[in-house]
Write an enzyme that holds these catalytic residues in place. Structure first.
Site, PDB file in Angstrom:
ATOM      1  N   TYR A 175       9.975   3.449 -55.756  1.00 54.11           N
ATOM      2  CA  TYR A 175       9.196   2.243 -56.036  1.00 54.11           C
ATOM      3  C   TYR A 175      10.163   1.070 -56.138  1.00 54.11           C
ATOM      4  O   TYR A 175      11.091   0.940 -55.353  1.00 54.11           O
ATOM      5  CB  TYR A 175       8.346   2.458 -57.294  1.00 54.11           C
ATOM      6  CG  TYR A 175       7.192   1.483 -57.386  1.00 54.11           C
ATOM      7  CD1 TYR A 175       6.261   1.373 -56.344  1.00 54.11           C
ATOM      8  CD2 TYR A 175       7.039   0.661 -58.497  1.00 54.11           C
ATOM      9  CE1 TYR A 175       5.217   0.472 -56.411  1.00 54.11           C
ATOM     10  CE2 TYR A 175       5.987  -0.239 -58.578  1.00 54.11           C
ATOM     11  CZ  TYR A 175       5.085  -0.341 -57.526  1.00 54.11           C
ATOM     12  OH  TYR A 175       4.056  -1.234 -57.588  1.00 54.11           O
TER      13      TYR A 175
ATOM     14  N   LYS B 119     -13.460  19.690 -45.227  1.00 50.09           N
ATOM     15  CA  LYS B 119     -12.882  19.346 -43.923  1.00 50.09           C
ATOM     16  C   LYS B 119     -11.395  19.054 -44.073  1.00 50.09           C
ATOM     17  O   LYS B 119     -10.571  19.467 -43.250  1.00 50.09           O
ATOM     18  CB  LYS B 119     -13.604  18.120 -43.366  1.00 50.09           C
ATOM     19  CG  LYS B 119     -13.294  17.836 -41.910  1.00 50.09           C
ATOM     20  CD  LYS B 119     -14.113  18.731 -41.001  1.00 50.09           C
ATOM     21  CE  LYS B 119     -14.029  18.284 -39.568  1.00 50.09           C
ATOM     22  NZ  LYS B 119     -15.023  18.924 -38.721  1.00 50.09           N
TER      23      LYS B 119
END
Length: 759
Positions: A39, A94
């Site tokens: 970060y 899925k």
């Protein structure tokens, strides 16, 4: 759905945590520096690089392996318009399939929007996040419009799986079915029940492959679709409207049809209709959960029919998981801007061709005694065939490159296929240097358990990969029968040799030689003859000893130590070695770990431990890995003085005398072996750097316990071995749990050993 299944499904989705997916970091976040790189402030560097060159997003972010599964919940898995939120379990499911079958990460996105144009705006705005879009469970005809507009606007693949996935698998099935019944696609007549997304997409693909449009008749809920039936017919339906000849129902048009394609509802096709179809008809009854006609009913009146359904309890299941993970894999890997017709057709051909290949051992295990040889009951591959990714993804990637939609073309497809193979076989990267060396000069490897299905599957792989010249011991008629039953393509006398364990003319020479070896160990001539008849490992060992084979792999049936006893008695130890040892490799997410001695010595002394350590280091180098050895004990660098820790210290001294260049230290705890910081806290000047990759245990009990705990506790880990070390010939004794791939791996290792230890 019965109450028990319903409750099981609810529990599955609730426990141990709700849902089926999660996000896991791919970089370490253990230190302040890690956080600074992940970060602020370090993250600014890739941001600025991507600002200058957007394609670098594929280099510095997960975008290139991230697909969105997006739905508005208007046509969910036979449940209908249940809404976006209610459809979320399906979209998560899925995503799980993408990850399981192709290693693709997924965010499922449920959009509560019924207006197609607003839905398009939402999806199009997400383009910076994803490498591809999988549209899911959106009702027709809106799905056609949505996909078309998104494809026009977006520069990443947009794929409506309900249309194209079903179409690709169905088309592959039809191509193979026509081949079985010897019909030409340009001559056949097809009747279609249903005019939704899947049916339209399937017809489009078949027409592209040569099916004549005038030979297609489509029926929807109102009957035959004919020109002039209604003024505002959807364009997708109108494209297949026939000239009005007065026929109005499915029953009117089914007579003489070669193919029935059902994408409609249950019990639409009757036995009377099936009777009227052409010779050897193809019936694709794809409605779920109940098809247009059940296969037994169709077979009752037409035994010559080839039947496909969407169900797993009948042969020839048309299942979208056969294609969508692998189409996206190929598209993502070349940075495709679209999934075009060329890529879909490439997938069709790859799937169709795979059904002709020899049967996969993984599929054979999953589907028991089913005959999976190409024919009426097997015209499309099974969903768990591990070769799907290796066949379909490269075909799709090549088609993307040739059709001009690839932004990151693949330079070397052999390397790419190797990388895909690593996804199928986790040992592939580890074994790569061994395989490469074995292919240079394949050797004769005898496999005593030649009638075993796993050995036969392994023989097929060895021949296909060009790794060895297999010699199988067994009854020729049994081997031939099982090869046929397993759907393999190897031929005795061409691809491999058979030694008949009941009547080989060399047996008198074999038992005589075995008797000469064993006569001063209490074995009589009669016992030597019986050993040869009852124990094929004895036959294999004598063949290697006589130079009729270069190496041997045994142990897939029976007790390890019984096999090892034969090996030890026939071959003895290598020159300069006074013991043997066994080592297993664990390929873990954290790195490769080798553990010795897992099978041979119950309580090795210091001299034996030193020899085992040196042989382990030599073996590890064969894999292209620099050995880093830790001698383990309950004692940590002299913290306890007992016979066990004392012998480990003595072994260390012996190893350092014989191999001063080897990176080794001990005796130490397991955590000190694997974590340098812990080790340095106790022994700052340790000669062992980094994490040890060879763990030498004080006895077999500790080695076997450690190995099995690590093997079972790491769900992502895979194993290689046991590797037998110290025997005078290239021989390895496996265990009854050995998989086909493990047999292949160990044969390849034996070949490499035979290359460097000529007989």
């Amino acid at each position: 759905m019965d109450d028990q299944l319903k409750q099981s499904a609810l529990d599955f989705h609730e426990f141990p945590v709700p849902g089926k997916i999660q996000v896991s970091p791919t970089k370490p976040l253990a230190t302040q520096r890690d956080l600074a790189l992940a970060y602020s402030p370090g993250v600014a560097a890739p941001c600025l690089e991507i600002e200058k060159d957007p394609l670098k997003a594929y280099k510095y972010t997960a975008r290139g392996n991230l697909v969105a599964v997006i739905s508005n919940g208007t046509a969910v898995l036979g449940l209908g318009n249940i809404g976006a939120l209610a459809g979320k379990p399906v979209m998560e499911g899925k995503g799980v399939l993408f990850k399981k079958f192709a290693g693709i990460d997924v965010f499922d996105i449920e959009v509560d929007e019924l207006d197609p144009d607003k839905f398009i705006e939402v999806v199009a705005a997400l383009e910076p996040t994803f490498g591809g879009i999988n549209l899911e469970d959106i009702k027709a005809p809106e799905c056609f419009y949505i996909e078309q507009k998104l494809r026009e606007r977006m520069n990443i693949p947009v794929f409506h799986d309900d249309q194209h996935g079903t179409a690709i698998i169905s088309t592959a099935a039809i191509l193979n079915g026509l081949r079985v019944v010897e019909k030409n696609i340009s001559d056949v007549r097809m009747v279609v029940s249903g005019a939704g997304a899947a049916a339209i997409a399937c017809m489009n693909l078949l027409v592209a492959l040569g099916l004549q449009k005038h030979n297609i008749v489509v029926c929807d809920s109102k009957g035959v679709i004919y020109q002039g039936r209604e003024p505002n017919m959807a364009e997708t339906k109108a494209a297949y409207a026939v000239v009005d000849d007065g026929k109005r129902t499915l029953d009117d048009v089914i007579e003489g049809a070669d193919i029935f394609l059902g994408c409609s509802g249950p019990k639409v096709l009757t036995q009377e209709m099936v009777k009227k179809m052409a010779r050897a008809p193809m019936i694709l009854a794809l409605a779920n959960p109940e098809p247009e006609i059940l296969p037994p009913l169709a077979k009752e009146v037409r035994p010559d029919a080839i039947i496909c359904t969407g169900r797993s309890d009948y042969p020839n299941q048309v299942n979208n998981v056969l294609c969508f993970p692998f189409i996206f894999r190929g598209a993502l890997d070349v940075g495709a801007t679209a999934i075009n017709e060329e890529m879909k057709l490439a997938a069709v051909r790859a799937i169709a061709e795979l059904a002709h290949a020899e049967q996969s051992e993984v599929v054979a295990s999953a589907y028991g005694d089913q005959d999976l040889s190409f024919g009426p009951e097997y015209i499309i591959p099974k969903p768990f065939d591990p070769r799907l990714i290796v066949k379909i993804a490269p075909a799709v990637a090549k088609a993307a490159m040739e059709s001009g939609v690839a932004t990151r073309p693949i330079a070397d497809f052999d390397v790419y296929i190797d990388k895909l193979t690593e996804f199928v076989y986790k040992t592939n990267l580890f074994m790569k240097p061994i395989f490469s060396q074995a292919r240079k000069a394949p050797k004769r490897v005898v496999l005593p358990e030649g009638e075993e299905a796993r050995v036969l599957h392994a023989t097929q792989e060895l021949v296909t990969l060009g790794l060895a010249k297999p010699i199988l011991i067994g009854r020729p008629n049994v081997i031939e029968m099982r090869i046929q039953k397993l759907g393999l393509q190897i031929k005795a006398g061409v691809d491999f040799e058979i030694v008949n364990n009941e009547s080989d003319p060399r047996f008198k020479e074999y038992w005589t030689e075995y008797f000469q070896i064993m006569k001063r160990r209490g074995v009589t001539q009669e016992q030597a003859q019986r050993a040869l008849i009852s124990n094929p490992t004895v036959i294999g060992a004598i063949m290697v000893q006589r130079g009729e084979a270069d190496a041997m792999i045994c142990g897939t049936v029976g007790d390890y130590h019984e096999h090892f006893s034969v090996v030890k008695n026939v071959f003895g130890y290598r020159d300069g070695v006074h013991t043997a040892g066994a080592m297993n490799a664990l390929l873990l997410p954290s790195g490769n770990t080798f553990i010795a001695d897992t099978y041979v010595n119950d309580e090795p002394d210091a001299e034996e431990l030193a020899e085992i350590t040196l042989m382990a280091a030599e073996t590890v180098r064969r894999f292209g890995i620099e050995p880093r050895v830790a001698l383990l004990s309950h004692s940590n660098f002299g913290s306890s003085d007992c016979p066990s820790s004392s012998k480990m210290r003595q072994a260390l001294e012996l190893v350092r005398e014989r191999a001063p260049e080897l990176m080794i230290d001990g005796e130490m705890h397991g955590d000190a072996a694997l974590v340098e910081a812990i080790r340095n806290d106790r022994m700052p000047d340790s000669s062992l750097k980094g994490s040890a990759n060879i763990l030498v245990m004080p006895n077999m009990e500790a080695a076997r316990i450690s190995y099995n705990l690590l093997r079972v506790s790491s769900s992502e880990g895979v194993t290689v071995g046991p590797v037998l070390m110290g025997v005078a010939k290239p021989v390895h004794v496996l265990t009854p749990i050995a998989s086909v791939r493990r047999i292949v791996n160990m044969v390849a290792l034996a070949v490499v050993e035979a290359q460097t230890q000529p007989l």
